[in-house]
Design an enzyme around this catalytic site. Structure first.
Site, short mmCIF file in Angstrom:
data_model
loop_
_atom_site.label_atom_id
_atom_site.label_comp_id
_atom_site.label_asym_id
_atom_site.label_seq_id
_atom_site.Cartn_x
_atom_site.Cartn_y
_atom_site.Cartn_z
N GLY A 42 -53.98 -38.96 25.89
CA GLY A 42 -52.95 -39.89 25.42
C GLY A 42 -52.91 -41.21 26.15
N VAL A 102 -58.32 -38.80 24.35
CA VAL A 102 -58.25 -37.88 25.49
C VAL A 102 -57.07 -38.26 26.38
CG1 VAL A 102 -59.47 -36.90 27.46
CG2 VAL A 102 -60.77 -37.65 25.46
N GLU A 118 -47.55 -26.66 16.89
CA GLU A 118 -47.62 -26.55 15.44
C GLU A 118 -47.15 -25.17 14.98
OE1 GLU A 118 -48.41 -29.05 13.55
OE2 GLU A 118 -49.08 -30.40 15.15
N LYS A 142 -61.38 -32.20 24.14
CA LYS A 142 -61.19 -33.30 25.09
C LYS A 142 -62.16 -33.18 26.26
CE LYS A 142 -56.34 -33.58 23.75
NZ LYS A 142 -54.94 -33.22 24.11
#
EC number: 1.1.1.3
Length: 439
Positions: free
Chosen positions: A136, A134, A192, A207
């Site tokens: 980073g 969560v 992405e 998260k």
């Protein structure tokens, strides 16, 4: 000094290789501060031949993540494979069944299977450490699980997806459309090829499910979260927000609502002076409101170094024998999250309508709002906006963008009023509705 903590890493992508380099660079200090060194003794990855810019000469290769998890020569299993099922789930379960602590960055795995895995951990005297899952490099898991235990939490909210924050920042600062900013985010590697998981809010929901468990003791359950993404946000919305003193952010919000916990992910207007409104680009931020302390943590939400830093932090806790329950609560105390209806949400609303430019339109809109006891704080009408702003009225009789800002009301009242306005035929396209957070 105690013998080294021997770890096995499954997954040697950007994060796994980053963990290897960080441990090699910092291990002397880690040993001095934690009482023992942390040593990578085994790894698992799909492609052994790939160049990873880290020293793998002294480690042995396991045949599979599950084989690595069961390896009697490791003390800790580090899962950096990703995915909610398959090899990641099997390997984590195998490690816990063997009594080995697990360190993971896998938010999807824990969001969907956290209760079952935490139960395994308790049964086998192991632990699950997931700071990297969560936000980073922001130490929000330790903050909620350990540092703020003296608080009764009222609300945890935040910018939990850097891709969405980058797109909204770029749109606002450079006057570019959502599609243009998304394409740039993909070129830079922030999004992405299929960006749905990010821009439609599901990454944030995973998260948020974990944050809600830590803060409120509810079982992690993405299905209990109301989720909206940012695809509908236009420059017209960002311009209006700016004029009104707000910024638009994709927020994940977990908040007490009586005896329940309200869980929602959606674009939100927040006052410009709030710290979270000033967070730009791919940066993440988490705001915590307890009964004794309120704080906002800001930092990198993704990236190899930031995520590796969180993984190494968890390994240092294990080396120093600092162990906590996975979610800070006994599994038996975790209660179902439920799904409070979003219709019961109360707050201010931004409503943008493409109104038919003819006599009686404004009166019809105002009447339907009044009939549902919705008080209006302000009304704005603009003939033209920035290019690509959406809903421009370029000629007489065309749609006139009308922006309504409400005082606190309910979601149900707003939706019923909009349904009545649409039925009257006085707007030409679906309305835009954005919830507002206020002081």
């Amino acid at each position: 000094m105690a013998p080294p903590l021997k770890i096995g890493i499954a997954g040697l992508g950007t994060v796994g290789a980053g963990v290897m380099r960080m441990l090699a660079r910092r291990n002397d200090e880690i040993a001095a501060r934690c009482g023992r060194a942390v040593e990578v003794v085994a790894v698992s990855a799909r492609d052994r031949s790939r160049s990873r810019d880290c020293d793998l000469s002294s480690v042995r290769w396991a045949e599979s993540p599950v084989a690595l998890a069961r390896d009697p020569g490791i003390d800790v299993f580090v899962e950096l494979i990703g995915g909610s099922d398959g090899a990641a789930r099997e390997a984590v379960a195998a490690a816990l069944e063997a009594g080995k602590p697990v360190v993971t960055a896998n938010k999807a795995l824990l969001a969907h299977h956290g209760v079952a895995l935490a139960t395994l951990a308790e049964q086998n005297g192991a632990g699950i450490h997931f700071e990297a899952a969560v936000a980073g490099g922001i130490p929000i898991v330790k903050t909620l699980r350990e540092a703020l235990l003296g608080n009764r939490m009222a609300r945890v909210s935040g910018i939990l997806n850097g891709t969405c924050n980058y797109i909204l920042t770029k749109m606002r600062e450079e006057g570019l459309s959502f599609e243009t900013c998304l394409a740039e985010a993909q070129q830079l590697g922030y999004a992405e090829a299929d960006p749905s998981f990010d821009v439609d809010g599901f990454d944030t929901a995973h998260k948020l499910a974990l944050l809600a468990t830590l803060a409120f003791g509810v079982q992690p359950d993405p299905g209990a979260i109301h989720v909206e993404g940012i695809r509908s946000i236009t420059l017209a919305d960002l311009d209006a927000a700016d004029e009104l003193g707000y910024r638009v952010k994709l927020l994940g919000v977990a908040a007490r609502a009586g005896d329940e916990v309200e869980l929602r992910v959606h674009p939100t207007m927040v006052p410009k002076h709030w710290p979270i409104a000033q967070v730009s680009g791919v940066t993440n931020a988490v705001a915590v409101d307890g009964d004794a302390v309120a704080l906002t943590l800001v930092g990198p939400g993704a990236g190899g170094d930031a995520t590796a830093s969180a993984v190494v932090g968890d390994l240092c806790d294990l080396a120093a024998a600092r162990v906590s329950r996975p979610f800070g609560w006994p599994v038996a105390r975790l209660r179902p999250a439920g799904k409070p209806a979003i219709q019961r949400h109360e707050g201010g609303y931004y409503i943008r309508l493409a109104a038919v430019d003819r006599p009686g339109t404004a009166a019809a809109i105002a009447r339907h709002m009044a009939e549902r006891n919705i008080s209006l704080e302000s009304i704005m009408q603009h003939r033209r906006g920035r290019p690509h702003g959406g809903d421009r009225a370029d000629s007489a009789g065309g749609p006139a963008p009308v922006v309504l800002i409400t005082y606190a009301t309910t979601e149900e009242a707003v939706r019923r009023a909009i349904d009545a306005i649409e039925a009257d035929g006085v707007i030409t396209s679906p309305p835009q509705v954005i919830r507002i957070e206020k002081d």
